[in-house]
Design a protein around this motif. Structure first.
Motif, PDB file in Angstrom:
ATOM      1  N   GLN A  92       0.806  -1.212   0.000  1.00  0.00           N
ATOM      2  CA  GLN A  92       0.000   0.000   0.000  1.00  0.00           C
ATOM      3  C   GLN A  92       0.844   1.268   0.000  1.00  0.00           C
ATOM      4  O   GLN A  92       0.389   2.316  -0.459  1.00  0.00           O
ATOM      5  CB  GLN A  92      -0.934   0.004   1.203  1.00  0.00           C
ATOM      6  N   LEU A 144      -9.561  -5.592   2.611  1.00  0.00           N
ATOM      7  CA  LEU A 144      -8.462  -4.805   3.167  1.00  0.00           C
ATOM      8  C   LEU A 144      -7.773  -5.590   4.276  1.00  0.00           C
ATOM      9  O   LEU A 144      -8.415  -6.387   4.957  1.00  0.00           O
ATOM     10  CB  LEU A 144      -8.983  -3.487   3.747  1.00  0.00           C
ATOM     11  N   ALA A 157      -5.158  -3.715  -0.101  1.00  0.00           N
ATOM     12  CA  ALA A 157      -6.535  -3.418  -0.496  1.00  0.00           C
ATOM     13  C   ALA A 157      -6.738  -3.938  -1.911  1.00  0.00           C
ATOM     14  O   ALA A 157      -6.048  -3.524  -2.835  1.00  0.00           O
ATOM     15  CB  ALA A 157      -6.818  -1.922  -0.437  1.00  0.00           C
TER      16      ALA A 157
END
Length: 339
Positions: A92, A144, A157
């Motif tokens: 991420q 997530l 995610a």
């Protein structure tokens, strides 16, 4: 800087929730979905029995999502990108940084639904606990994963692909999930091998040694076919082309499913390099529109594109031999350079 940024983020989250709920270090969890409400009716262990309770996981989810949304509002706030990146870890982080840089510091904001939480029962002394959340993002279901080191951060995610659903997760009597060990051998692909197996299928397709371990599809065999076609086209146009996948030390998270299999969440990087065949070739390499935020044309000798991709894959138990299926994905270009 990291400690200062964390205090600032917590203050921001508390301020956003003022008037709606009291802030005592973390926000209150969002209203549960119907399935989450059914699970929450069971007793919640005291914090001394688990590394994180399901109620605490809800607070983490709300705090990080609300703070991320506030930072995405275009403003002159100094250091906004650094603060946003500090909310993330794993795959991420490069995706978050690219979302800001590629949009002139105005990344898209998301609309979130209420989450269904999958919280593994970690021992109180666990130093790296994590949990997952199934939630609608912009009207589409997404999976997530949040992980803790010095603090909680969003690690992964991935949006569910059309027609796919999250397999039933095995839950104990109190609604807690089970995390699989990296070397678990009760599933057809152990979590520690999921990344290299997927990378191999994406590069070699149906002809590689890993053929059949992961089901054919747009993020496996079809990518291999695309790479082969682009390699041939580049050769005809006077270039050399290669595209490889790697794990890049990204973390892997695995939950036990009700059928004895696993839901494995992980990230891969894809590095694509296009070069002219000789130093005398000087007509330039086309730069895709999606990369022009990171590298300016013309590129004369070599173009290097780095993408980060996040996946969730359903892996069958060893007793039910069959191909693993990629059920969720998200990702995009995170770096580019040219000479």
């Amino acid at each position: 800087m990291r400690a200062y940024g964390r205090r600032w983020l917590l203050a921001l989250a508390c301020g956003m929730l003022a008037g709606a709920t009291a802030c005592s270090g973390a926000a209150a969890p969002p209203p549960p979905t119907r399935s989450a409400a059914a699970v929450s009716a069971t007793p919640t262990p005291s914090p001394s029995l688990v590394a994180i309770t399901r109620a605490e996981a809800g607070e983490v989810f709300r705090r990080i999502i609300l703070t991320d949304d506030r930072l995405r509002v275009k403003s002159p706030l100094e250091g906004r990108l650094g603060l946003a990146a500090d909310l993330t870890t794993g795959g991420q982080t490069p995706l978050s940084v690219a979302a800001y840089l590629s949009t002139g510091y105005a990344p898209p904001r998301h609309r979130w639904g209420a989450p269904t939480l999958y919280v593994p029962r970690f021992a109180p002394g666990e130093t790296a606990p994590w949990f997952s959340a199934l939630v609608t993002r912009d009207g589409r279901p997404a999976l997530l994963t949040f992980a803790r080191s010095d603090d909680w951060r969003l690690s992964s995610a991935a949006e569910l692909l059309p027609g796919q659903r999250v397999p039933d997760i095995a839950l104990d009597a109190e609604g807690y999930a089970t995390a699989l060990a990296a070397d678990d051998r009760t599933v057809t692909i152990s979590p520690q091998f999921m990344q290299p197996v997927h990378a191999s299928v994406a590069e070699t397709g149906k002809s590689g040694v890993t053929a059949g371990l992961v089901a054919a599809g747009p993020y496996t065999t079809e990518i291999a076919e695309q790479i082969a076609e682009l390699r041939e086209k580049a050769k005809a146009d006077g270039y050399s082309y290669d595209s490889i996948f790697s794990a890049d030390n990204f973390p892997v998270y695995a939950l036990r499913t009700a059928d004895g299999g696993a839901l494995i969440q992980y990230s891969l990087s894809r590095t694509t390099t296009t070069t002219t065949k000789t130093a005398e070739d000087d007509w330039g390499i086309p730069v895709p529109d999606t990369a022009r935020w990171a590298v300016d044309p013309p590129v004369r000798r070599s173009l290097r594109l780095v993408e980060t991709h996040q996946f969730a894959t359903a892996v069958p138990p060893i007793a039910k031999a069959g191909a693993a299926a990629v059920i969720a994905h998200d990702g995009g270009l995170t770096r580019a350079s040219g000479t």
